[in-house]
Design an enzyme around this catalytic site. Structure first.
Site, short mmCIF file in Angstrom:
data_model
loop_
_atom_site.label_atom_id
_atom_site.label_comp_id
_atom_site.label_asym_id
_atom_site.label_seq_id
_atom_site.Cartn_x
_atom_site.Cartn_y
_atom_site.Cartn_z
N PHE A 61 0.82 -1.22 0.00
CA PHE A 61 0.00 0.00 0.00
C PHE A 61 0.85 1.27 0.00
O PHE A 61 0.62 2.18 -0.79
CB PHE A 61 -0.93 0.01 1.21
CG PHE A 61 -2.13 -0.84 1.02
CD1 PHE A 61 -3.14 -0.43 0.18
CD2 PHE A 61 -2.25 -2.06 1.65
CE1 PHE A 61 -4.27 -1.21 -0.03
CE2 PHE A 61 -3.36 -2.85 1.47
CZ PHE A 61 -4.37 -2.43 0.62
N GLY A 62 1.84 1.33 0.90
CA GLY A 62 2.66 2.55 0.98
C GLY A 62 3.46 2.76 -0.29
O GLY A 62 3.42 3.83 -0.91
N GLU A 115 -12.75 -11.10 11.42
CA GLU A 115 -13.22 -11.39 10.07
C GLU A 115 -13.10 -12.88 9.75
O GLU A 115 -14.01 -13.48 9.18
CB GLU A 115 -12.43 -10.54 9.06
CG GLU A 115 -12.90 -9.08 9.10
CD GLU A 115 -11.97 -8.09 8.42
OE1 GLU A 115 -12.31 -6.90 8.43
OE2 GLU A 115 -10.92 -8.49 7.88
C1 LIG Z 1 -4.90 -10.24 6.91
C2 LIG Z 1 -4.76 -8.74 6.95
C3 LIG Z 1 -5.89 -7.95 6.97
C4 LIG Z 1 -5.78 -6.58 7.00
N1 LIG Z 1 -6.94 -5.84 7.00
C5 LIG Z 1 -6.85 -4.50 6.95
C6 LIG Z 1 -8.02 -3.71 6.84
O1 LIG Z 1 -9.15 -4.23 6.79
N2 LIG Z 1 -7.87 -2.38 6.78
C7 LIG Z 1 -6.65 -1.79 6.81
O2 LIG Z 1 -6.57 -0.56 6.71
N3 LIG Z 1 -5.52 -2.49 6.93
C8 LIG Z 1 -5.58 -3.83 6.99
N4 LIG Z 1 -4.44 -4.58 7.09
C9 LIG Z 1 -3.14 -3.90 7.26
C10 LIG Z 1 -2.61 -3.39 5.94
O3 LIG Z 1 -2.67 -4.40 4.96
C11 LIG Z 1 -1.17 -2.94 6.16
O4 LIG Z 1 -1.16 -1.93 7.13
C12 LIG Z 1 -0.57 -2.41 4.87
O5 LIG Z 1 -0.50 -3.44 3.90
C13 LIG Z 1 0.83 -1.84 5.13
O6 LIG Z 1 1.34 -1.37 3.92
P1 LIG Z 1 2.91 -1.40 3.66
O7 LIG Z 1 3.11 -0.71 2.35
O8 LIG Z 1 3.63 -0.89 4.84
O9 LIG Z 1 3.30 -2.93 3.55
P2 LIG Z 1 2.71 -4.10 2.66
O10 LIG Z 1 1.43 -3.72 2.03
O11 LIG Z 1 2.77 -5.30 3.51
O12 LIG Z 1 3.78 -4.23 1.48
C14 LIG Z 1 5.10 -4.59 1.72
C15 LIG Z 1 5.73 -5.00 0.39
O13 LIG Z 1 7.12 -5.10 0.55
C16 LIG Z 1 7.61 -6.25 -0.11
N5 LIG Z 1 8.85 -6.63 0.56
C17 LIG Z 1 9.02 -6.96 1.87
N6 LIG Z 1 10.31 -7.18 2.14
C18 LIG Z 1 10.99 -6.99 0.98
C19 LIG Z 1 12.36 -7.04 0.61
N7 LIG Z 1 13.31 -7.32 1.52
N8 LIG Z 1 12.71 -6.80 -0.68
C20 LIG Z 1 11.76 -6.51 -1.60
N9 LIG Z 1 10.44 -6.43 -1.30
C21 LIG Z 1 10.05 -6.65 -0.03
C22 LIG Z 1 6.47 -7.26 0.05
O14 LIG Z 1 6.54 -8.26 -0.95
C23 LIG Z 1 5.25 -6.36 -0.09
O15 LIG Z 1 4.82 -6.26 -1.44
C24 LIG Z 1 -4.51 -5.97 7.05
C25 LIG Z 1 -3.37 -6.77 7.04
C26 LIG Z 1 -3.49 -8.14 6.99
C27 LIG Z 1 -2.25 -9.00 6.96
#
Ligand SMILES: Cc1cc2nc3c(=O)[nH]c(=O)nc-3n(C[C@H](O)[C@H](O)[C@H](O)COP(=O)(O)OP(=O)(O)OC[C@H]3O[C@@H](n4cnc5c(N)ncnc54)[C@H](O)[C@@H]3O)c2cc1C
Length: 429
Positions: A21-22, A177
Site C-alpha cells: 500500500f505505501g 473477520e
Molecule cells: C490479513 C490482513 C488484513 C488486514 N486488513 C486490513 C483492513 O481491513 N484495513 C486496513 O486498513 N488495513 C488492513 N491490514 C493492514 C494493511 O494491509 C497494512 O497496514 C498495509 O499493507 C501496510 O502497507 P505497507 O506498504 O507498509 O506494507 P505491505 O502492504 O505489507 O507491502 C510490503 C511490500 O514489501 C515487499 N517486501 C518486503 N520485504 C521486501 C524485501 N526485503 N525486498 C523486496 N520487497 C520486499 C512485500 O513483498 C510487499 O509487497 C490488514 C493486514 C493483513 C495482513
C-alpha cells in the site's frame, strides 16, 4: 540505465522497496515527477491484504485480490519494476543490495511492511498459520476444508470434535473477520454438503488477550461485534492468553486458570512485527527501533540523520501526531506514500514541506454477511449500513478495475446463493 529530466541533466534516482500500500501509492504519486524511479519487490504482485481472509475462507480466489506491479505501473514512463529481494543497504555509498546486484539511489523509500509475530514462539508458526501472504491464505483454506473432510470420516467422537473445533488467536479485525467467515461456512455454506457430520456443530473459539474483541475500536462497537459473532456461533474468550500449542490443541490461561482445548485447527491473528529491513537500517544508521521492530522516524518520515531515506507504512513508527504510533493500517501507509512523493518533488523544486499529518477517515471491520462495525470519529455505525460501507470502501481501494469488477460479481453471486465458489483444497498437507 539513467533517465534524463527534460532539462537534460541526469534525473534524481529514487529507489522504492516494497510495492504494498505505501510503496505503490508513493510510486503512483511520483508519476509526473522528474525522477528516475526503480520499484523493487520480492513478489511480482501488489496484494490487497484486507481481503486475504476471503481467500482463506473460499470466498475469493487469489488472483482477484492481487495485481501484477509491472502491469499497474506499465504506463508510468519514469518507473521501472524489478523483481528482487533487498538484503542490505549501504548508506555511505547510497545503494541497496539485492542477492544478485545493487541499485544506487539519491533518495530511498522503504515500504517493506510487516510479518506475523509469535512473540518468542516461532515454533508455533507451522502449527498455527498466520494470514499475511497468498500462500498463508491458501494454506488456511486447505486446513479449514480438510478439517471438515477429516471429521466426516472420523469414527471416534472425541477426535471428530477436535476436527470440528477451530481456535483463532487474536480478536483484532483479522481474527474477527476470519471467525465470522468460519461461522458462515459452518452454518450456511457447508450446510447440505456432508452426511456423517453437521458442520453447524463446529465450535469456533476466538481467543483475545485484552478485555474485548476489536480492542482498537470504541467499546460499544466491540460489544456489537461480539454479539454478531455469537449469532454466527463464534464464542469469544477475552483476558485469555495462549500458553501452549501442539498438533492436538491449545493450552490457554485466563487469570490463574489454565485450560486445554483439543482442536486440530488453530489460526494465528495475534500480531505483527516489522520487516527485517528495519533492523538492517537501524544497524547501518543507528536509528532507534520500537518493540515491534519499527523504525522511529522524524516528522517528515525520514530516518534520523538521513534525510535521503524515507520509511513508510507498517515499517514506520510515526508518533509525532498523537504521542502514540499511528496504527499499521492501509490508509496510514497510503497517506505516507503520497506524502513522501510530495516531499521529494518539493525538495527538487527547493521548497520545504510541513511535517506529515494523518487525517483519520475512520475504521471498519466486517463480521459476516450484513454485519460490520464502523467508527467515523464520533459516529459509530453497525449492521447492514456499515456492511455496505465496508463493501464499497474495499471495492474502491482494490488497485485495478478488473479486480473490482470480478470481486463485485463474486460478492453479488455469493450474496444471492450463500455459496463460496473458491472452496478448493490445493497444495500440500
Ligand atoms: C490479513 C490482513 C488484513 C488486514 N486488513 C486490513 C483492513 O481491513 N484495513 C486496513 O486498513 N488495513 C488492513 N491490514 C493492514 C494493511 O494491509 C497494512 O497496514 C498495509 O499493507 C501496510 O502497507 P505497507 O506498504 O507498509 O506494507 P505491505 O502492504 O505489507 O507491502 C510490503 C511490500 O514489501 C515487499 N517486501 C518486503 N520485504 C521486501 C524485501 N526485503 N525486498 C523486496 N520487497 C520486499 C512485500 O513483498 C510487499 O509487497 C490488514 C493486514 C493483513 C495482513
Amino acid at each position: 540505465m539513467t533517465a534524463r529530466s527534460s532539462g537534460g541533466a541526469a534525473a534524481h534516482r529514487v529507489v522504492l522497496v516494497g510495492a504494498g500500500f505505501g510503496g505503490l501509492y508513493a510510486a503512483q504519486a511520483l508519476k509526473r515527477a522528474p525522477v528516475d524511479l526503480t520499484v523493487i519487490d520480492r513478489r511480482n504482485f501488489h496484494l490487497f491484504q484486507p481481503l486475504l481472509y476471503q481467500v482463506a475462507t473460499g470466498g475469493l480466489s487469489p488472483g482477484e485480490i492481487a495485481s501484477p506491479v509491472r502491469h499497474v505501473l506499465s504506463r508510468q514512463r519514469n518507473a521501472r519494476v524489478w523483481l528482487a529481494e533487498v538484503r542490505d543497504i549501504d548508506v555511505e555509498r547510497r545503494l541497496v543490495r539485492m542477492e544478485d546486484g545493487e541499485a544506487p539511489y539519491d533518495t530511498l523509500i522503504l515500504a517493506t511492511g510487516s510479518h506475523d509475530h509469535y512473540f518468542g514462539h516461532d515454533d508455533w508458526e507451522p502449527l498455527a498459520p498466520g494470514l499475511k501472504t497468498i500462500e498463508d491464505a491458501t494454506q488456511i483454506r486447505r486446513r479449514i476444508l480438510n478439517a471438515f473432510e477429516s471429521a466426516e470420516r472420523e469414527p471416534d467422537a472425541a477426535e471428530r470434535k477436535a476436527w470440528l473445533t477451530f481456535v483463532i488467536v487474536g480478536a483484532g479485525p483479522t481474527g474477527v473477520e476470519l471467525a465470522g467467515a468460519l461461522g458462515e461456512i459452518a452454518n450456511d455454506t457447508l450446510r447440505h454438503d456432508f452426511r456423517s457430520i453437521n458442520p453447524a456443530e463446529a465450535a469456533i473459539l476466538l481467543v483475545e488477550g485484552t478485555d474485548r474483541v476489536l480492542p482498537a475500536f470504541p467499546p460499544d462497537l466491540s460489544d456489537k461485534a461480539e454479539r454478531s459473532l455469537l449469532k454466527l456461533g463464534v464464542r469469544t474468550r477475552t483476558h485469555t492468553m495462549v500458553t501452549g500449542l501442539d498438533r492436538s490443541g491449545v493450552t490457554v490461561r485466563t487469570g490463574d486458570a489454565s485450560d486445554r482445548i483439543p482442536a486440530k485447527t488453530v489460526l494465528w491473528a495475534a500480531g505483527v512485527r516489522a520487516s527485517e529491513l528495519g533492523k538492517i537500517v537501524s544497524d547501518r544508521t543507528g536509528a532507534p527501533l520500537d518493540r515491534a521492530g519499527r523504525l522511529i522516524v522524524e516528522p517528515d518520515l525520514t530516518v534520523p540523520g538521513h534525510r535521503e531515506i524515507f520509511i513508510i507504512g507498517d515499517l514506520a513508527n510515526f508518533s509525532h501526531q498523537t504521542g502514540q504510533p499511528l496504527p499499521g493500517v492501509a490508509p496510514v501507509a497510503m497517506a505516507e506514500g503520497r506524502y513522501v512523493a510530495r516531499v521529494i518533488q518539493a525538495r527538487l523544486r527547493g521548497v520545504t514541506t510541513p511535517p506529515f499529518h494523518f487525517f483519520d477517515k475512520g475504521t471498519l471491520a466486517t463480521i459476516g454477511r450484513n454485519r460490520a462495525v464502523a467508527a467515523f470519529g464520533r459516529l459509530h455505525i453497525s449492521g447492514p449500513i456499515a456492511w455496505f460501507v465496508w463493501l464499497f470502501v474495499h471495492l474502491m481501494y482494490l488497485v485495478e478495475f478488473d479486480n473490482r469488477l470480478l470481486v463485485l460479481i463474486e460478492w453479488i453471486y455469493d450474496y444471492i446463493t450463500r455459496n463460496r465458489g473458491a472452496r478448493l483444497i490445493t497444495g500440500g498437507q
